[in-house]
Design a protein around this motif. Structure first.
Motif, PDB file in Angstrom:
ATOM      1  N   ALA A 264       0.830  -1.210   0.000  1.00  2.00           N
ATOM      2  CA  ALA A 264       0.000   0.000   0.000  1.00  2.00           C
ATOM      3  C   ALA A 264       0.865   1.262   0.000  1.00  2.00           C
ATOM      4  N   ARG A 265       2.147   1.113   0.375  1.00  2.00           N
ATOM      5  CA  ARG A 265       3.029   2.293   0.395  1.00  2.00           C
ATOM      6  C   ARG A 265       3.668   2.573  -0.960  1.00  2.00           C
ATOM      7  N   LEU A 266       3.473   1.663  -1.917  1.00  2.00           N
ATOM      8  CA  LEU A 266       4.060   1.899  -3.245  1.00  2.00           C
ATOM      9  C   LEU A 266       3.295   3.019  -3.940  1.00  2.00           C
ATOM     10  N   ALA A 267       4.029   3.995  -4.411  1.00  4.46           N
ATOM     11  CA  ALA A 267       3.360   5.098  -5.123  1.00  4.46           C
ATOM     12  C   ALA A 267       3.066   4.644  -6.545  1.00  4.46           C
ATOM     13  N   PRO A 268       1.787   4.728  -7.002  1.00  3.50           N
ATOM     14  CA  PRO A 268       1.454   4.270  -8.367  1.00  3.50           C
ATOM     15  C   PRO A 268       2.358   4.888  -9.424  1.00  3.50           C
ATOM     16  N   LYS A 269       2.791   6.134  -9.206  1.00  8.52           N
ATOM     17  CA  LYS A 269       3.627   6.779 -10.232  1.00  8.52           C
ATOM     18  C   LYS A 269       5.004   6.101 -10.354  1.00  8.52           C
ATOM     19  N   ASP A 270       5.410   5.354  -9.305  1.00  6.25           N
ATOM     20  CA  ASP A 270       6.710   4.667  -9.357  1.00  6.25           C
ATOM     21  C   ASP A 270       6.598   3.252  -9.924  1.00  6.25           C
ATOM     22  N   LEU A 271       5.364   2.855 -10.321  1.00  6.45           N
ATOM     23  CA  LEU A 271       5.176   1.488 -10.816  1.00  6.45           C
ATOM     24  C   LEU A 271       5.111   1.494 -12.334  1.00  6.45           C
ATOM     25  N   ASP A 272       5.959   0.677 -12.960  1.00  4.28           N
ATOM     26  CA  ASP A 272       5.882   0.582 -14.418  1.00  4.28           C
ATOM     27  C   ASP A 272       4.970  -0.597 -14.800  1.00  4.28           C
ATOM     28  N   GLU A 273       4.829  -0.793 -16.110  1.00  2.44           N
ATOM     29  CA  GLU A 273       3.923  -1.847 -16.601  1.00  2.44           C
ATOM     30  C   GLU A 273       4.294  -3.220 -16.046  1.00  2.44           C
ATOM     31  N   ARG A 274       5.607  -3.495 -16.035  1.00  2.00           N
ATOM     32  CA  ARG A 274       6.076  -4.810 -15.568  1.00  2.00           C
ATOM     33  C   ARG A 274       5.749  -4.976 -14.059  1.00  2.00           C
ATOM     34  N   ASP A 275       5.968  -3.917 -13.259  1.00  2.00           N
ATOM     35  CA  ASP A 275       5.625  -3.974 -11.826  1.00  2.00           C
ATOM     36  C   ASP A 275       4.159  -4.351 -11.671  1.00  2.00           C
ATOM     37  N   ARG A 276       3.312  -3.700 -12.464  1.00  6.82           N
ATOM     38  CA  ARG A 276       1.866  -3.928 -12.354  1.00  6.82           C
ATOM     39  C   ARG A 276       1.521  -5.358 -12.731  1.00  6.82           C
ATOM     40  N   ALA A 277       2.224  -5.875 -13.751  1.00  5.94           N
ATOM     41  CA  ALA A 277       1.958  -7.260 -14.176  1.00  5.94           C
ATOM     42  C   ALA A 277       2.358  -8.230 -13.057  1.00  5.94           C
ATOM     43  N   VAL A 278       3.519  -7.984 -12.427  1.00  7.86           N
ATOM     44  CA  VAL A 278       3.982  -8.888 -11.352  1.00  7.86           C
ATOM     45  C   VAL A 278       3.016  -8.800 -10.163  1.00  7.86           C
ATOM     46  N   LEU A 279       2.577  -7.608  -9.859  1.00  5.76           N
ATOM     47  CA  LEU A 279       1.624  -7.437  -8.744  1.00  5.76           C
ATOM     48  C   LEU A 279       0.311  -8.161  -9.041  1.00  5.76           C
ATOM     49  N   ARG A 280      -0.137  -8.026 -10.282  1.00 10.33           N
ATOM     50  CA  ARG A 280      -1.398  -8.678 -10.691  1.00 10.33           C
ATOM     51  C   ARG A 280      -1.272 -10.188 -10.518  1.00 10.33           C
ATOM     52  N   GLU A 281      -0.130 -10.734 -11.011  1.00  9.03           N
ATOM     53  CA  GLU A 281       0.138 -12.180 -10.909  1.00  9.03           C
ATOM     54  C   GLU A 281       0.157 -12.635  -9.443  1.00  9.03           C
ATOM     55  N   ALA A 282       0.654 -11.753  -8.555  1.00 10.02           N
ATOM     56  CA  ALA A 282       0.751 -12.096  -7.124  1.00 10.02           C
ATOM     57  C   ALA A 282      -0.575 -11.887  -6.406  1.00 10.02           C
ATOM     58  N   GLY A 283      -1.595 -11.453  -7.165  1.00 11.06           N
ATOM     59  CA  GLY A 283      -2.922 -11.289  -6.566  1.00 11.06           C
ATOM     60  C   GLY A 283      -3.187  -9.905  -6.025  1.00 11.06           C
ATOM     61  N   PHE A 284      -2.357  -8.916  -6.450  1.00  7.56           N
ATOM     62  CA  PHE A 284      -2.560  -7.542  -5.980  1.00  7.56           C
ATOM     63  C   PHE A 284      -2.668  -6.595  -7.170  1.00  7.56           C
ATOM     64  N   PRO A 285      -3.809  -6.644  -7.903  1.00  4.84           N
ATOM     65  CA  PRO A 285      -3.929  -5.761  -9.062  1.00  4.84           C
ATOM     66  C   PRO A 285      -3.913  -4.300  -8.644  1.00  4.84           C
ATOM     67  N   VAL A 286      -3.231  -3.493  -9.466  1.00  7.63           N
ATOM     68  CA  VAL A 286      -3.208  -2.049  -9.219  1.00  7.63           C
ATOM     69  C   VAL A 286      -4.294  -1.447 -10.070  1.00  7.63           C
ATOM     70  N   ASP A 287      -5.410  -1.050  -9.435  1.00  7.47           N
ATOM     71  CA  ASP A 287      -6.450  -0.445 -10.241  1.00  7.47           C
ATOM     72  C   ASP A 287      -6.308   1.062 -10.182  1.00  7.47           C
ATOM     73  N   GLY A 288      -5.863   1.591 -11.323  1.00 10.29           N
ATOM     74  CA  GLY A 288      -5.663   3.035 -11.425  1.00 10.29           C
ATOM     75  C   GLY A 288      -4.662   3.509 -10.396  1.00 10.29           C
ATOM     76  N   GLU A 289      -5.015   4.570  -9.703  1.00 11.30           N
ATOM     77  CA  GLU A 289      -4.103   5.166  -8.730  1.00 11.30           C
ATOM     78  C   GLU A 289      -4.495   4.807  -7.309  1.00 11.30           C
ATOM     79  N   ASP A 290      -5.276   3.739  -7.170  1.00 11.33           N
ATOM     80  CA  ASP A 290      -5.882   3.435  -5.851  1.00 11.33           C
ATOM     81  C   ASP A 290      -4.940   2.916  -4.788  1.00 11.33           C
ATOM     82  N   MET A 291      -3.776   2.370  -5.203  1.00  4.88           N
ATOM     83  CA  MET A 291      -2.948   1.667  -4.219  1.00  4.88           C
ATOM     84  C   MET A 291      -2.354   2.551  -3.144  1.00  4.88           C
ATOM     85  N   ALA A 292      -2.158   3.854  -3.466  1.00  9.26           N
ATOM     86  CA  ALA A 292      -1.552   4.737  -2.450  1.00  9.26           C
ATOM     87  C   ALA A 292      -2.584   5.218  -1.445  1.00  9.26           C
ATOM     88  N   ASP A 293      -3.850   4.979  -1.705  1.00 13.21           N
ATOM     89  CA  ASP A 293      -4.904   5.493  -0.813  1.00 13.21           C
ATOM     90  C   ASP A 293      -4.867   4.828   0.555  1.00 13.21           C
TER      91      ASP A 293
END
Ligand code: ADE
Length: 293
Positions: A264-293
């Motif tokens: 939850a501390r990861l800033a969406p602006k610091d996440l690239d496409e590959r980060d998002r894909a790995v997070l999605r695979e691990a069961g933590f999809p980044v939907d838009g800018e919601d993760m920093a909330d």
């Protein structure tokens, strides 16, 4: 850096003669003084504890030995002389360091230490706090035992020096000694010159930087195959960019597995496409800018 430790078990701190910190002491980077609290008792049994007011289980550390210990290590300064009545009272200057308001400033200049009291009811000890303490010239650790130290000791100490009550985590130790060893190791290894390779501090889990909210991933050394287990090919490839990417992927996966709260501390602006894909695979999809909330 000077470190004073007050304890009823000075033997615990023999560990500070070993390894990196032992070397830092021998080379003068760390100046450690361990004091036996019982040296400030005056009865035949060298008593340091008594029953709690208000009842309840366990014992509480008596204030008198602690008061004498702190006075001996940090002699109280006499209040400044009151000016003659005819003179105008000077405005408090920024360098008037010993009253309560200037305690932090006095600690920064080294005239008084920062007093650190390990307790499960303190603020969390983190890498950021270790880094803050590393920049201080003088730390004084007070190791409580039993149910803790009479609270008046802390209240009185605060009038003379900054005081932090610090917890290592949501568990209860038998006393502050082990907690102090942990804190001194975390702080001491950050002192310039203590670690052989300065880069190792930058690469730590929790070190400030791009990977701050990610745990460090797995590490390997020779031989390339051990008990039929090969080291991941990518690490032998020599492709530094690809290796850095693999390490980040592994850090994200390990963080998702062991510390999902950190994601939850990861800033969406610091996440690239590959980060998002790995997070999605691990069961933590980044939907838009919601993760920093
Ligand atoms: N003393 C006892 N338990 C402790 C903890 N969790 N952290 C720091 N000091 C302690």
């Amino acid at each position: 850096m000077r470190i004073d430790i007050v304890t009823i078990f000075p033997e615990y701190f023999a560990a500070l003669d070993i390894s990196l910190l032992g070397k830092a002491r021998r080379t003068g980077l760390l100046d450690v003084h361990v004091h036996d609290l019982r040296g400030w008792t005056h009865d035949r049994h060298r008593t340091v504890d008594d029953t709690p007011y208000g009842g309840g289980p366990g014992m509480v550390m008596k204030p008198e030995p602690w008061g004498e210990a702190l006075d001996a290590i940090v002699p109280p300064t006499p209040p400044p002389p009151t000016p003659p009545v005819s003179e105008p009272t000077p405005l408090p200057s920024a360098s008037a360091s010993r009253p309560v308001s200037g305690a932090g400033q006095a600690a920064a200049s080294g005239t008084v230490p920062r007093l650190i009291i390990p307790t499960p009811s303190g603020r969390p000890f983190t890498q950021a706090l270790a880094a803050q303490y590393e920049s201080e010239p003088w730390l004084l650790f007070a190791c409580g035992r039993y149910e803790g130290i009479d609270s008046r000791v802390v209240d009185e100490a605060r009038t003379r020096m900054p005081v932090d009550e610090v917890s290592l985590g949501d568990f209860v130790l038998a006393g502050g000694e082990v907690a102090v060893l942990v804190m001194i190791e975390a702080i001491g290894r950050l002192l310039p010159g203590v670690l052989g390779n300065a880069d190792s501090v930058a690469d730590d889990s929790f070190a400030p930087g791009a990977m701050e909210s990610l745990l460090e991933g797995p590490v390997y050394t020779k031989p390339p195959v051990w008990r039929e287990r090969p080291v991941p090919d990518i690490l032998l490839s020599g492709h530094h960019g690809a290796i850095a990417r693999w390490r980040r992927d592994e850090a994200i996966r390990r963080t998702a597995r062991h510390r999902p709260d950190l994601l939850a501390r990861l800033a969406p602006k610091d996440l690239d496409e590959r980060d998002r894909a790995v997070l999605r695979e691990a069961g933590f999809p980044v939907d838009g800018e919601d993760m920093a909330d």
